[in-house]
Design a protein around this motif. Structure first.
Motif, mmCIF file in Angstrom:
data_model
loop_
_atom_site.group_PDB
_atom_site.id
_atom_site.type_symbol
_atom_site.label_atom_id
_atom_site.label_comp_id
_atom_site.label_asym_id
_atom_site.label_seq_id
_atom_site.Cartn_x
_atom_site.Cartn_y
_atom_site.Cartn_z
ATOM 1 N N LEU A 85 0.773 -1.266 0.121
ATOM 2 C CA LEU A 85 0.013 -0.128 -0.014
ATOM 3 C C LEU A 85 0.901 1.316 0.114
ATOM 4 O O LEU A 85 0.240 2.277 -0.435
ATOM 5 C CB LEU A 85 -0.971 -0.070 1.273
ATOM 6 C CG LEU A 85 -1.879 -1.019 1.232
ATOM 7 C CD1 LEU A 85 -2.573 -0.979 2.389
ATOM 8 C CD2 LEU A 85 -2.964 -1.048 0.230
ATOM 9 N N VAL A 86 2.114 1.182 0.718
ATOM 10 C CA VAL A 86 3.018 2.531 0.579
ATOM 11 C C VAL A 86 3.851 2.450 -0.483
ATOM 12 O O VAL A 86 4.361 3.312 -0.923
ATOM 13 C CB VAL A 86 3.539 2.641 1.953
ATOM 14 C CG1 VAL A 86 4.361 3.895 2.161
ATOM 15 C CG2 VAL A 86 2.342 2.915 3.033
ATOM 16 N N GLY A 87 4.354 1.074 -0.668
ATOM 17 C CA GLY A 87 5.542 1.009 -1.437
ATOM 18 C C GLY A 87 5.543 1.416 -2.714
ATOM 19 O O GLY A 87 6.361 1.770 -3.499
ATOM 20 N N PRO A 95 -1.231 2.648 -5.433
ATOM 21 C CA PRO A 95 -1.097 1.368 -5.136
ATOM 22 C C PRO A 95 -2.070 0.466 -6.061
ATOM 23 O O PRO A 95 -1.820 -0.583 -6.308
ATOM 24 C CB PRO A 95 -1.540 1.406 -3.729
ATOM 25 C CG PRO A 95 -1.280 2.738 -3.187
ATOM 26 C CD PRO A 95 -1.334 3.748 -4.422
ATOM 27 N N LEU A 96 -3.294 1.105 -6.389
ATOM 28 C CA LEU A 96 -4.243 0.417 -7.038
ATOM 29 C C LEU A 96 -4.433 0.658 -8.612
ATOM 30 O O LEU A 96 -5.224 0.292 -9.327
ATOM 31 C CB LEU A 96 -5.537 0.391 -6.524
ATOM 32 C CG LEU A 96 -5.688 0.039 -5.096
ATOM 33 C CD1 LEU A 96 -7.079 0.505 -4.605
ATOM 34 C CD2 LEU A 96 -5.503 -1.454 -4.900
ATOM 35 N N ASN A 98 -2.736 -0.419 -10.943
ATOM 36 C CA ASN A 98 -2.492 -1.514 -12.111
ATOM 37 C C ASN A 98 -3.605 -2.865 -11.663
ATOM 38 O O ASN A 98 -3.694 -3.854 -12.396
ATOM 39 C CB ASN A 98 -1.220 -2.422 -11.964
ATOM 40 C CG ASN A 98 -0.144 -1.643 -12.386
ATOM 41 O OD1 ASN A 98 -0.424 -0.827 -13.435
ATOM 42 N ND2 ASN A 98 1.264 -1.768 -12.022
ATOM 43 N N GLY A 99 -4.546 -2.363 -10.979
ATOM 44 C CA GLY A 99 -5.793 -3.241 -10.304
ATOM 45 C C GLY A 99 -5.540 -4.048 -9.337
ATOM 46 O O GLY A 99 -4.421 -4.090 -8.689
ATOM 47 N N VAL A 100 -6.649 -4.537 -8.449
ATOM 48 C CA VAL A 100 -6.624 -5.025 -7.313
ATOM 49 C C VAL A 100 -5.958 -6.337 -7.237
ATOM 50 O O VAL A 100 -5.463 -6.915 -6.402
ATOM 51 C CB VAL A 100 -8.208 -5.202 -6.783
ATOM 52 C CG1 VAL A 100 -8.144 -5.956 -5.335
ATOM 53 C CG2 VAL A 100 -8.836 -3.642 -6.603
ATOM 54 N N GLY A 101 -6.148 -7.206 -8.447
ATOM 55 C CA GLY A 101 -5.595 -8.489 -8.796
ATOM 56 C C GLY A 101 -4.113 -8.184 -8.415
ATOM 57 O O GLY A 101 -3.485 -9.442 -7.730
ATOM 58 N N LEU A 102 -3.341 -7.298 -8.815
ATOM 59 C CA LEU A 102 -1.904 -7.205 -8.624
ATOM 60 C C LEU A 102 -1.632 -6.992 -7.365
ATOM 61 O O LEU A 102 -0.433 -7.399 -6.691
ATOM 62 C CB LEU A 102 -1.371 -6.307 -9.577
ATOM 63 C CG LEU A 102 0.183 -6.023 -9.369
ATOM 64 C CD1 LEU A 102 0.805 -7.141 -9.992
ATOM 65 C CD2 LEU A 102 0.668 -4.621 -10.085
ATOM 66 N N VAL A 103 -2.466 -6.308 -6.513
ATOM 67 C CA VAL A 103 -2.304 -5.960 -5.173
ATOM 68 C C VAL A 103 -2.148 -7.434 -4.323
ATOM 69 O O VAL A 103 -1.472 -7.663 -3.311
ATOM 70 C CB VAL A 103 -3.285 -5.173 -4.497
ATOM 71 C CG1 VAL A 103 -3.324 -4.871 -3.029
ATOM 72 C CG2 VAL A 103 -3.076 -3.869 -5.328
ATOM 73 N N PHE A 104 -3.299 -8.171 -4.464
ATOM 74 C CA PHE A 104 -3.411 -9.367 -3.830
ATOM 75 C C PHE A 104 -2.280 -10.440 -4.431
ATOM 76 O O PHE A 104 -1.802 -11.147 -3.482
ATOM 77 C CB PHE A 104 -4.896 -10.155 -4.291
ATOM 78 C CG PHE A 104 -6.057 -9.497 -3.520
ATOM 79 C CD1 PHE A 104 -6.008 -9.389 -2.388
ATOM 80 C CD2 PHE A 104 -7.184 -8.789 -4.227
ATOM 81 C CE1 PHE A 104 -7.210 -8.978 -1.473
ATOM 82 C CE2 PHE A 104 -8.142 -8.224 -3.536
ATOM 83 C CZ PHE A 104 -8.201 -8.280 -2.272
#
Length: 154
Positions: A85-87, A95-96, A98-104
């Protein structure tokens, strides 16, 4: 309170620092080359797992296993949330973006490789018999094997 949570915070900060360094290397070294970015990102995840090996080894020597699992688990999750979230702000994106999928995916890769590193550190420690439980059993055996002083009757 400080003795319990300071090491956890330092571990989380160290793992986050590895991620920040990798993001800076990607930002300034890789440019827009996707292959280099992916390679550096994978090496950063391997580095996070490699950092967890000695951390788990060190931490499990001093504490019971349930505390090790809990404390290291909290440190990894906090570091992962910071990295996810911070990186991205270090890289110059949101953070989002590129989409939520990348975050997960980032979350599960980070946690998974951290867990693998921690398990390797714990297995090495247990193999050498230096973990908290093995040392407790060793002290128990030494205490029960010693014979009490004999009373001399005259």
């Amino acid at each position: 309170m400080k003795e319990r949570w300071l090491p956890v915070g330092l571990i989380a900060g160290g793992l986050f620092l590895v991620n920040v360094i990798a993001r800076l290397v990607v930002r300034f070294g890789a440019g827009s080359d996707d292959d280099k970015q992916i390679t550096i990102g994978l090496w950063a995840l391997v580095a996070v797992g490699a950092v967890m090996i000695p951390v788990a080894f060190w931490y499990a020597r001093r504490h019971p296993m349930i505390r090790v699992v809990g404390d290291l688990g909290i440190a990894v999750v906090v570091a992962c949330l910071l990295a996810v979230l911070v990186g991205p702000f270090v890289s110059g994106v949101s953070p989002l973006s590129n989409g939520v999928g990348l975050v997960f995916r980032q979350f599960f890769y980070f946690v998974g490789l951290s867990a693998i590193g921690a398990v390797l550190g714990l297995l090495g420690l247990m193999t050498m018999g230096l973990d908290y439980k093995s040392q407790s059993w060793k002290r128990y055996i030494e205490r029960t094997d010693s014979k009490p002083r004999r009373v001399v009757k005259r």
